[in-house]
Design a protein around this motif. Sequence first.
Motif, short mmCIF file in Angstrom:
data_model
loop_
_atom_site.label_atom_id
_atom_site.label_comp_id
_atom_site.label_asym_id
_atom_site.label_seq_id
_atom_site.Cartn_x
_atom_site.Cartn_y
_atom_site.Cartn_z
N ASP A 3 0.83 -1.19 0.00
CA ASP A 3 0.00 0.00 0.00
C ASP A 3 0.88 1.26 0.00
O ASP A 3 1.78 1.39 0.83
CB ASP A 3 -0.91 -0.04 1.23
CG ASP A 3 -1.75 1.19 1.35
OD1 ASP A 3 -1.44 2.03 2.22
OD2 ASP A 3 -2.70 1.32 0.57
N VAL A 4 0.58 2.16 -0.90
CA VAL A 4 1.36 3.39 -1.05
C VAL A 4 1.38 4.18 0.25
O VAL A 4 2.45 4.58 0.73
CB VAL A 4 0.81 4.24 -2.22
CG1 VAL A 4 1.39 5.64 -2.18
CG2 VAL A 4 1.12 3.57 -3.55
N GLU A 5 0.22 4.45 0.83
CA GLU A 5 0.19 5.32 2.01
C GLU A 5 0.78 4.67 3.25
O GLU A 5 1.39 5.34 4.07
CB GLU A 5 -1.23 5.83 2.26
CG GLU A 5 -1.74 6.75 1.16
CD GLU A 5 -0.78 7.88 0.78
OE1 GLU A 5 -0.15 8.50 1.66
OE2 GLU A 5 -0.65 8.14 -0.43
N THR A 6 0.67 3.36 3.37
CA THR A 6 1.30 2.66 4.49
C THR A 6 2.82 2.74 4.35
O THR A 6 3.54 3.01 5.32
CB THR A 6 0.85 1.19 4.54
OG1 THR A 6 -0.57 1.16 4.70
CG2 THR A 6 1.52 0.44 5.67
N TYR A 11 8.12 5.94 6.20
CA TYR A 11 9.30 6.78 5.95
C TYR A 11 9.10 8.21 6.44
O TYR A 11 9.96 9.07 6.22
CB TYR A 11 9.64 6.79 4.45
CG TYR A 11 10.31 5.51 4.01
CD1 TYR A 11 11.67 5.29 4.26
CD2 TYR A 11 9.59 4.52 3.35
CE1 TYR A 11 12.28 4.13 3.86
CE2 TYR A 11 10.21 3.35 2.95
CZ TYR A 11 11.54 3.16 3.21
OH TYR A 11 12.16 1.99 2.81
N ARG A 12 8.00 8.48 7.11
CA ARG A 12 7.76 9.84 7.60
C ARG A 12 8.63 10.10 8.83
O ARG A 12 8.55 9.39 9.83
CB ARG A 12 6.28 10.01 7.96
CG ARG A 12 5.99 11.42 8.43
CD ARG A 12 4.53 11.61 8.71
NE ARG A 12 4.36 12.84 9.47
CZ ARG A 12 3.23 13.24 9.97
NH1 ARG A 12 2.14 12.50 9.82
NH2 ARG A 12 3.17 14.35 10.65
N PRO A 13 9.45 11.13 8.76
CA PRO A 13 10.27 11.48 9.93
C PRO A 13 9.41 12.05 11.05
O PRO A 13 8.30 12.55 10.80
CB PRO A 13 11.24 12.54 9.40
CG PRO A 13 10.75 12.95 8.07
CD PRO A 13 9.70 12.00 7.62
N ASP A 70 5.55 13.76 -0.02
CA ASP A 70 4.11 13.54 -0.02
C ASP A 70 3.61 13.91 -1.41
O ASP A 70 4.38 14.42 -2.23
CB ASP A 70 3.44 14.40 1.06
CG ASP A 70 2.08 13.87 1.50
OD1 ASP A 70 1.51 13.01 0.79
OD2 ASP A 70 1.58 14.32 2.53
N ASP A 71 2.35 13.65 -1.67
CA ASP A 71 1.79 13.99 -2.97
C ASP A 71 0.57 14.88 -2.80
O ASP A 71 -0.16 14.78 -1.82
CB ASP A 71 1.39 12.72 -3.74
CG ASP A 71 2.60 11.98 -4.28
OD1 ASP A 71 3.39 12.62 -5.01
OD2 ASP A 71 2.76 10.79 -3.98
N LEU A 72 0.37 15.74 -3.77
CA LEU A 72 -0.80 16.60 -3.80
C LEU A 72 -2.06 15.75 -3.82
O LEU A 72 -2.94 15.90 -2.97
CB LEU A 72 -0.73 17.51 -5.04
CG LEU A 72 -1.95 18.36 -5.35
CD1 LEU A 72 -2.27 19.30 -4.20
CD2 LEU A 72 -1.72 19.14 -6.65
N VAL A 73 -2.14 14.83 -4.77
CA VAL A 73 -3.29 13.94 -4.91
C VAL A 73 -2.88 12.55 -4.41
O VAL A 73 -1.82 12.05 -4.80
CB VAL A 73 -3.75 13.86 -6.38
CG1 VAL A 73 -5.02 13.01 -6.50
CG2 VAL A 73 -3.99 15.24 -6.97
N LEU A 74 -3.69 11.94 -3.58
CA LEU A 74 -3.31 10.68 -2.96
C LEU A 74 -3.75 9.44 -3.74
O LEU A 74 -3.63 8.32 -3.25
CB LEU A 74 -3.83 10.62 -1.52
CG LEU A 74 -3.26 11.73 -0.61
CD1 LEU A 74 -3.84 11.64 0.78
CD2 LEU A 74 -1.74 11.70 -0.59
#
Length: 162
Positions: A3-6, A11-13, A70-74
């Motif tokens: 899953d992209v968002e997972t 990797y989110r600091p 991050d991306d503008l559109v998810l």
Amino acid sequence: MMDVETTRASYRPDRIATLFVGESAPASGDFFYFGNNAMLRHMQRATEAVLGQSAGDFLDRFKEYGWFLDDLVLTPVDNLAASERRARCLAAKESLSERIAAYRPLAIVSMLVSIRSIVETAAKAAGSNATLFGVPFPGMGQQACFHNEMLKIIPRLPRSAA
């Protein structure tokens, strides 16, 4: 496929110093945080040209720097007609603004010329006073331009003290 968002969240600091904003994860599945893709290679090449190479995984280092993509559109928009793609980007502005307000980055880099104004408007709506940058996406013949622009801005991008 993961899953992209997972994957992105892994990797989110803890503290985002610099927020990179792409248009969306690609429909092809060649997502930055999945590794082994052109966007990752171009980002790594530019970063290492300025900050030097180090052992270990580049994505881990990217996170250690306090950098986050991050991306503008998810959801993927690269396979849509131009008018629908633009409409989805405009519709995602409020969501991005909310994420920018939560992230509180010190700098924001728009990773595609066509979304730069949307990203900047979202940052202003979030009350962000982050330094704003924009670079062309490293595709469609823009690889050298991306690299040259990144060489100029990387020294100015905030990094974590790690």
